[in-house]
Motif scaffolding. Structure first.
Motif, PDB file in Angstrom:
ATOM      1  N   HIS A  53       0.818  -1.211   0.000  1.00 32.73           N
ATOM      2  CA  HIS A  53       0.000   0.000   0.000  1.00 32.73           C
ATOM      3  C   HIS A  53       0.856   1.268   0.000  1.00 32.73           C
ATOM      4  N   GLU A  54       2.171   1.117   0.171  1.00 32.16           N
ATOM      5  CA  GLU A  54       3.064   2.265   0.091  1.00 32.16           C
ATOM      6  C   GLU A  54       3.832   2.316  -1.227  1.00 32.16           C
ATOM      7  N   VAL A  55       3.601   1.351  -2.090  1.00 33.31           N
ATOM      8  CA  VAL A  55       4.310   1.276  -3.370  1.00 33.31           C
ATOM      9  C   VAL A  55       3.564   2.107  -4.418  1.00 33.31           C
ATOM     10  N   THR A  56       4.324   2.837  -5.227  1.00 31.09           N
ATOM     11  CA  THR A  56       3.745   3.592  -6.332  1.00 31.09           C
ATOM     12  C   THR A  56       3.761   2.730  -7.585  1.00 31.09           C
ATOM     13  N   PHE A  57       2.593   2.544  -8.173  1.00 35.65           N
ATOM     14  CA  PHE A  57       2.453   1.778  -9.412  1.00 35.65           C
ATOM     15  C   PHE A  57       2.118   2.738 -10.549  1.00 35.65           C
ATOM     16  N   VAL A  58       2.773   2.565 -11.683  1.00 30.21           N
ATOM     17  CA  VAL A  58       2.420   3.287 -12.905  1.00 30.21           C
ATOM     18  C   VAL A  58       1.888   2.256 -13.895  1.00 30.21           C
ATOM     19  N   VAL A  59       0.597   2.284 -14.121  1.00 26.97           N
ATOM     20  CA  VAL A  59      -0.057   1.332 -15.011  1.00 26.97           C
ATOM     21  C   VAL A  59      -0.143   1.972 -16.391  1.00 26.97           C
ATOM     22  N   VAL A  60       0.461   1.321 -17.381  1.00 22.09           N
ATOM     23  CA  VAL A  60       0.576   1.921 -18.707  1.00 22.09           C
ATOM     24  C   VAL A  60      -0.063   1.016 -19.747  1.00 22.09           C
ATOM     25  N   ASP A  61      -0.562   1.643 -20.802  1.00 18.96           N
ATOM     26  CA  ASP A  61      -1.072   0.910 -21.948  1.00 18.96           C
ATOM     27  C   ASP A  61      -0.688   1.692 -23.205  1.00 18.96           C
ATOM     28  N   LEU A  62      -0.286   0.976 -24.238  1.00 18.35           N
ATOM     29  CA  LEU A  62       0.100   1.601 -25.507  1.00 18.35           C
ATOM     30  C   LEU A  62      -0.803   1.101 -26.620  1.00 18.35           C
ATOM     31  N   GLU A  63      -1.042   1.969 -27.580  1.00 13.69           N
ATOM     32  CA  GLU A  63      -1.611   1.563 -28.860  1.00 13.69           C
ATOM     33  C   GLU A  63      -0.539   1.809 -29.911  1.00 13.69           C
ATOM     34  N   THR A  64      -0.418   0.891 -30.850  1.00 20.03           N
ATOM     35  CA  THR A  64       0.674   0.941 -31.815  1.00 20.03           C
ATOM     36  C   THR A  64       0.159   0.610 -33.210  1.00 20.03           C
TER      37      THR A  64
END
Length: 603
Positions: A53-64
Motif C-alpha cells: 500500500h506504500e508502493v507507487t504503481f504506474v499502469v501503462v497501456d500503448l496503442e501501436t
C-alpha cells in the motif's frame, strides 16, 4: 496531457530506535531472534520491507501500428499512477507515428491517421512520460501483457539515446495466471478480467481506458495474492512464480528477520533442525526459498515440512559461514548434503618404517605434517595422487611391513620383475638405496613438487605421442589430483601451525572488521565502529576469544572447510595483519610450491 491528481494525505511518520552495534560477538554465543521465542527486536523500515500500500504503481497501456517495435510505432500512451488505492495522476496523449496506420489497426483501436496528424511525435512524448512515471525510484511499472508495452518503450528510448530506467515490471497477465482459474474465466485477456472483476471502466483498445481498467484488475489480483504471502514490494519480483500456494504462504517465516549476516535454521514440527544455511542478508535469503528461484526438489520437500525459522545474527559474513559449518557438523541436519563429515577427509603420507610406502589415511599427527599431503576432497583423489607419486620413483606398493633385513625365502613381486620396484623385500635395495630412490616423493610431500611434475608431464607427452590418449588422460588426472592436494597442504600448513593471527579489513560502511585466528580456527570476530579506536577492540577480542591449544592432529583445531574459509578471508584484497604470534614456519606459501604449476584441465 498530464492530469493532476487529488491530494493524498501523507502517512504519519514513525520514529525507530536503532540498537547500538556491539563491539564484539563471541563465536560460542548462540542467540535466537525473530522466532517468537527470543529477545524482541525493534525493526527498521529496511528490515520490514515496503508494504504494497506504500508502493507507487504506474499502469501503462500503448496503442501501436503493429505488434513489434521493429517496423511499428506508438500511436497512443495512457498511464495511471496509483498508490494505496488512490490515483495520483494520469497521463494520456496521441502520438504521431510518422507513418500510416494500417486499416485493421484503425478498426481495432478507432485511431485514424487524421487523429494523429497534429499529435506530437514520440521524441516529445516519451521524455514527458518518463518524467511523469518517475521510474527507477522504487516505482513499479505495470501493464497487461507487459512484454509488449515495455519492448516498445525501451526501443523508443534507445533510438532517442535516452537511458531506459530499468524499472521493476509487473505483468497482470502473469499474475492473473497464478490466481484466476479456468473455472472463473476462459482466458486472461484484459476484457475478460475486467468483466470478472467488474471494473469501473470497460477496456476498448484506447490507451487511457485500458490503463484505468488495468488498475482495477491490478487491485483485484493483489487482493488475491495477499493471502499467499505477496504483501511487500520485495514479493512482487516473484509474485508470478510457479510456486505452490501452500509453500508461498510460508514466506511469512521471513517477516521480522534482520538484514544482517547470520545463520538460519529451518525447523520441523517437533523443533528438530531440518536445514542450516548462511546468508549475508538473512531476511532476503530466507524469502528466496519461497520463490521459483528455489528449484531443488529435496529443499522443496524440506520447506513443505518446515514450521519455522531460527536465526543467529552475526557480526560478519565470515562468522556466519563458520557458524554454519559448525552447526551442520554438530546437528547433522537431514537436508544438508555438504560439510556433514569434515573429519573424514583423507590424507596421503609415508608410513613410518624401514622401507616406507605411501598410504591413504584418515588421521595424521601434527608432528608428521611435513610428511603428508592433504586433506583431499575424496579418497579417490587421494588414491590418484598416490598413484602419481608411485610412478615417479621405485616406491614399493606391497602392504606388509618390511624388516630392515630381508626375511629368508622372501619372493619379489611382479613389479620388481618389470623394473618398477627395487625389491627391498628380497635385498635388492638396502635402506640407503631405497631412501635415494624415493627422494622425489619425500620432496613432493615437503612442498617441492617440481621433479614430480616434470616427470609426469614427460610421461604424458610420451603417451600422447604414441597416441595412447586414454593412458595420457589417466596420468593427467593423477597429476591434477596431486597438485590440488599439494596446493591445499601448502596453503593450510602455515595457517594451522601459527598460534595466533589478528587481521583486519576496512568495511565499506566505515570502521573495521577484525578477525582472530588460532591454529587455523576462527577464535573470534569483531567490528570496530567508524571513529572508534580499533586497537581497543583488538585487545578485547584477544582477551575474550576462544582458547585454542595446539592440535594433536594435522588441521585438528578446526575442520578443513573452516580453515579454508579463514584462508579465503585473509587472502582478500585490503586485509591487513595486525599481529602474528609466529609458529614453526612463516605465514607464507613456499616459493617452489605447487601453486607455481597450472592444474591440468579436462579439455
Amino acid at each position: 496531457m498530464w492530469v493532476p491528481a487529488r491530494t493524498v494525505a501523507p502517512m504519519a511518520s514513525t520514529t525507530l530506535l536503532d540498537a547500538a552495534p556491539g563491539a564484539r560477538l563471541r563465536l560460542d554465543d548462540v542467540t535466537r531472534a525473530a522466532d517468537g521465542r527470543g529477545v524482541p527486536v525493534q525493526l527498521g523500515l529496511d528490515e520490514i520491507g515496503t508494504p504494497l500500500h506504500e508502493v507507487t504503481f504506474v499502469v501503462v497501456d500503448l496503442e501501436t501500428t503493429g505488434g513489434s517495435p521493429a517496423g511499428s510505432e506508438i500511436t497512443e500512451i495512457g498511464a495511471v499512477k496509483v498508490r494505496g488505492g488512490e490515483v495520483l495522476g494520469e497521463f494520456q496523449t496521441l502520438v504521431n507515428p510518422g507513418l500510416a496506420i494500417p486499416p485493421m489497426i484503425t478498426v481495432l483501436t478507432g485511431i485514424t491517421n487524421a487523429m494523429v496528424m497534429a499529435a506530437p511525435p514520440i521524441t516529445e512524448v516519451l521524455p514527458a512520460f518518463l518524467e511523469f512515471a518517475g521510474l527507477g525510484h522504487g516505482t513499479v511499472l505495470v501493464a497487461h501483457n507487459a512484454g509488449f508495452d515495455v519492448d516498445f518503450l525501451r526501443h523508443a528510448t534507445e533510438r532517442m539515446d535516452l537511458e531506459w530506467p530499468r524499472p521493476q515490471v509487473l505483468d497482470t497477465v502473469a499474475l492473473a495466471r497464478r490466481v484466476v482459474t479456468r473455472d472463473e474465466a476462459p482466458n486472461h485477456k484484459l476484457s475478460t478480467l475486467a468483466a470478472l472483476f467488474s471494473t469501473a471502466v470497460t477496456p476498448d483498445h484506447r490507451a487511457l481506458h485500458d490503463a484505468r481498467a488495468t488498475v482495477d484488475v491490478l487491485h483485484a489480483l493483489l487482493g488475491r495474492v495477499g493471502p499467499l504471502g505477496v504483501t511487500h514490494l520485495e514479493d512482487l519480483a516473484t509474485a508470478t512464480d510457479p510456486v505452490p500456494a501452500r509453500r508461498r504462504r510460508k514466506v511469512s517465516m521471513a517477516d521480522g528477520l534482520p538484514d544482517t549476516p547470520g545463520v538460519y535454521q529451518f525447523v520441523g514440527p517437533g523443533g528438530e533442525v531440518l536445514y542450516v544455511g548462511t546468508a549475508v542478508n538473512l531476511r532476503r535469503r530466507v524469502r528466496q526459498y519461497f520463490t521459483a528461484a528455489e528449484k531443488r526438489a529435496r529443499i522443496g520437500e524440506m520447506l513443505d515440512i518446515a514450521t519455522g525459522v531460527r536465526t543467529v545474527p552475526c557480526a560478519t559474513a565470515l562468522e556466519a559461514r563458520v557458524r554454519e559449518l559448525r552447526q551442520i557438523a554438530e546437528l547433522d541436519p537431514p537436508y544438508n548434503r555438504r560439510s556433514r563429515r569434515p573429519e573424514r577427509r583423507p590424507w596421503l603420507r609415508l608410513t613410518d618404517e624401514a622401507f616406507p610406502r605411501l598410504s591413504v589415511v584418515r588421521r595424521v599427527p601434527a608432528t608428521d605434517l611435513h610428511r603428508a599431503l592433504g586433506p583431499f576432497s575424496s579418497r579417490g583423489s587421494a588414491t590418484a595422487a598416490m598413484e602419481a607419486l608411485q610412478e615417479i620413483a621405485g616406491l614399493r606398493r606391497c602392504t606388509p611391513r618390511l624388516p630392515a633385513v630381508p626375511r629368508a625365502g622372501a619372493n619379489a613381486c611382479v613389479l620388481a620383475e618389470m623394473g618398477r620396484c627395487g625389491a627391498p623385500c628380497t635385498g635388492g635395495q638396502d635402506g640407503r638405496a631405497y631412501a635415494v630412490a624415493i627422494a622425489p616423493v619425500r620432496a613432493a610431500l615437503a612442498s617441492d613438487v617440481d621433479q614430480a611434475v616434470a616427470t609426469i608431464r614427460e610421461r604424458i607427452a610420451g603417451l600422447a605421442a604414441q597416441q595412447r590418449y586414454e593412458e595420457a588422460a589417466t596420468e593427467r588426472d593423477r597429476l591434477r589430483a596431486l597438485l590440488q592436494g599439494a596446493r591445499r597442504t601448502e596453503r593450510l600448513r602455515p595457517l594451522v601451525t601459527t598460534p595466533e593471527i589478528v587481521a583486519a579489513r576496512r568495511r565499506d560502511e566505515g570502521g573495521w572488521e577484525i578477525v582472530l585466528v588460532r591454529h587455523g580456527r576462527l577464535a573470534g570476530t569483531a567490528v570496530s565502529p567508524h571513529g572508534a579506536d580499533p586497537m581497543a577492540v583488538v585487545a578485547s577480542l584477544r582477551a575474550g576469544g576462544e582458547a585454542v591449544p595446539p592440535p594433536a592432529d594435522a588441521c585438528g583445531a578446526a575442520p578443513v572447510e573452516e580453515s579454508e574459509l579463514v584462508a579465503d578471508w585473509l587472502e582478500q584484497a585490503g586485509v591487513r595483519l595486525v599481529d602474528v604470534v609466529p609458529g614453526p614456519e612463516p605465514l607464507a606459501c613456499p616459493v617452489r610450491g605447487a601453486a607455481r604449476h597450472e592444474v591440468p584441465g579436462r579439455g
